[in-house]
Enzyme design. Sequence first.
Site, PDB file in Angstrom:
ATOM      1  N   HIS A  70       1.814   4.872  -2.667  1.00  0.00           N
ATOM      2  CA  HIS A  70       1.980   6.303  -2.391  1.00  0.00           C
ATOM      3  C   HIS A  70       3.376   6.770  -2.829  1.00  0.00           C
ATOM      4  O   HIS A  70       3.527   7.823  -3.454  1.00  0.00           O
ATOM      5  CB  HIS A  70       1.835   6.570  -0.885  1.00  0.00           C
ATOM      6  CG  HIS A  70       0.460   6.346  -0.341  1.00  0.00           C
ATOM      7  ND1 HIS A  70      -0.661   6.918  -0.891  1.00  0.00           N
ATOM      8  CD2 HIS A  70       0.033   5.636   0.731  1.00  0.00           C
ATOM      9  CE1 HIS A  70      -1.725   6.566  -0.189  1.00  0.00           C
ATOM     10  NE2 HIS A  70      -1.332   5.774   0.788  1.00  0.00           N
ATOM     11  N   ASP A 130      -5.943   7.534   4.608  1.00  0.00           N
ATOM     12  CA  ASP A 130      -6.169   8.121   3.287  1.00  0.00           C
ATOM     13  C   ASP A 130      -7.537   8.797   3.191  1.00  0.00           C
ATOM     14  O   ASP A 130      -7.671   9.843   2.555  1.00  0.00           O
ATOM     15  CB  ASP A 130      -6.050   7.030   2.207  1.00  0.00           C
ATOM     16  CG  ASP A 130      -4.649   6.465   2.120  1.00  0.00           C
ATOM     17  OD1 ASP A 130      -3.695   7.210   2.410  1.00  0.00           O
ATOM     18  OD2 ASP A 130      -4.494   5.285   1.768  1.00  0.00           O
ATOM     19  N   HIS A 147       0.835  -1.215   0.000  1.00  0.00           N
ATOM     20  CA  HIS A 147       0.000   0.000   0.000  1.00  0.00           C
ATOM     21  C   HIS A 147       0.865   1.259   0.000  1.00  0.00           C
ATOM     22  O   HIS A 147       0.678   2.170  -0.817  1.00  0.00           O
ATOM     23  CB  HIS A 147      -0.911  -0.019   1.232  1.00  0.00           C
ATOM     24  CG  HIS A 147      -1.703   1.233   1.452  1.00  0.00           C
ATOM     25  ND1 HIS A 147      -3.061   1.308   1.233  1.00  0.00           N
ATOM     26  CD2 HIS A 147      -1.333   2.481   1.889  1.00  0.00           C
ATOM     27  CE1 HIS A 147      -3.485   2.527   1.501  1.00  0.00           C
ATOM     28  NE2 HIS A 147      -2.456   3.252   1.910  1.00  0.00           N
ATOM     29  N   GLU A 148       1.826   1.306   0.910  1.00  0.00           N
ATOM     30  CA  GLU A 148       2.665   2.504   1.036  1.00  0.00           C
ATOM     31  C   GLU A 148       3.576   2.704  -0.175  1.00  0.00           C
ATOM     32  O   GLU A 148       3.884   3.834  -0.539  1.00  0.00           O
ATOM     33  CB  GLU A 148       3.510   2.429   2.310  1.00  0.00           C
ATOM     34  CG  GLU A 148       2.706   2.555   3.594  1.00  0.00           C
ATOM     35  CD  GLU A 148       1.908   3.845   3.651  1.00  0.00           C
ATOM     36  OE1 GLU A 148       2.450   4.903   3.275  1.00  0.00           O
ATOM     37  OE2 GLU A 148       0.737   3.800   4.085  1.00  0.00           O
TER      38      GLU A 148
END
Length: 288
Positions: A46, A136, A42-43
């Site tokens: 970003h 988020d 997930h990170e």
Amino acid sequence: MWNNNLFPKIHFHPVLLLFIIISVLTGTFVELFILFSIVLFHELGHYLMAVKFNWRIRKIMLWIFGGVMDTEEHGTRPIYEEMLVICAGPFQHLILQFIIVIVSEAHLFSQSILDLLFYYNTVIFLFNLLPIFPLDGGKLVQLFISKYIPYKKAYYFTVFFSMVVCLLLLVLQIAVFSFTLSTFFLFIFLFMENRMEWKRRTYAFIRFLLKRYEKHNKLRKQTSPIQVMASDSLMDVFSNFYRERNHTIYIKYPNHTTQVLHESVCLHHFFSRKGYIQTIGEVADKMK
């Protein structure tokens, strides 16, 4: 000072380290490893999107159900750009769900592991969309309202609203939903994070002003007027600043005269000349 290499600097929050110890003691290390892998994936979403826009990135801090990417960008990037960086994290979960389905159809891994991966991926995806800062969902709330109200008000509202949502979810979990200790501690953790953010809200706003001053007019094409009284402090004036806008400041005096200053002059007096307690009228008088 910042890292834009292929792989970011990764730090572990003490909460994650505590969960690692608990998982070892309780024999749930496989579950924790799956959670950690999903959060890292997930990170990285970003991170890669931020690198694409040449953001200055310090590190990624990981905790049990998410993480925070620490950057040198504080409200000074275009809204559409920040929205893409935020949405890149949740989008990773959709990619992972597709991969899980393909692998499941090919029978390449144990179905029990894939089911667990599917479950945790869905939970983390939905969890990160909650309207709680710094998840988020909370960041998207702040981003949306900052388009219509000044940055300071948008930031303060988001942090306060996040604390209210945390308390509401805690009450619902105790009174309505089935109680789980891990969920309880997660919302307590998020509440405390926002409580700390609220305590340092003034620092966060000054950081936004400093980054705005350093970038000057870059990335801001729209110009908006601000009307203030000569007796207003510089901080009162700054509280009216919007993202993505330059501001022309119209200063009204008691004798009904008006003087005009650009925001860059005010920011220069505040940061370079240490005019922390000056009024906008005093700054304008020095410019005559």
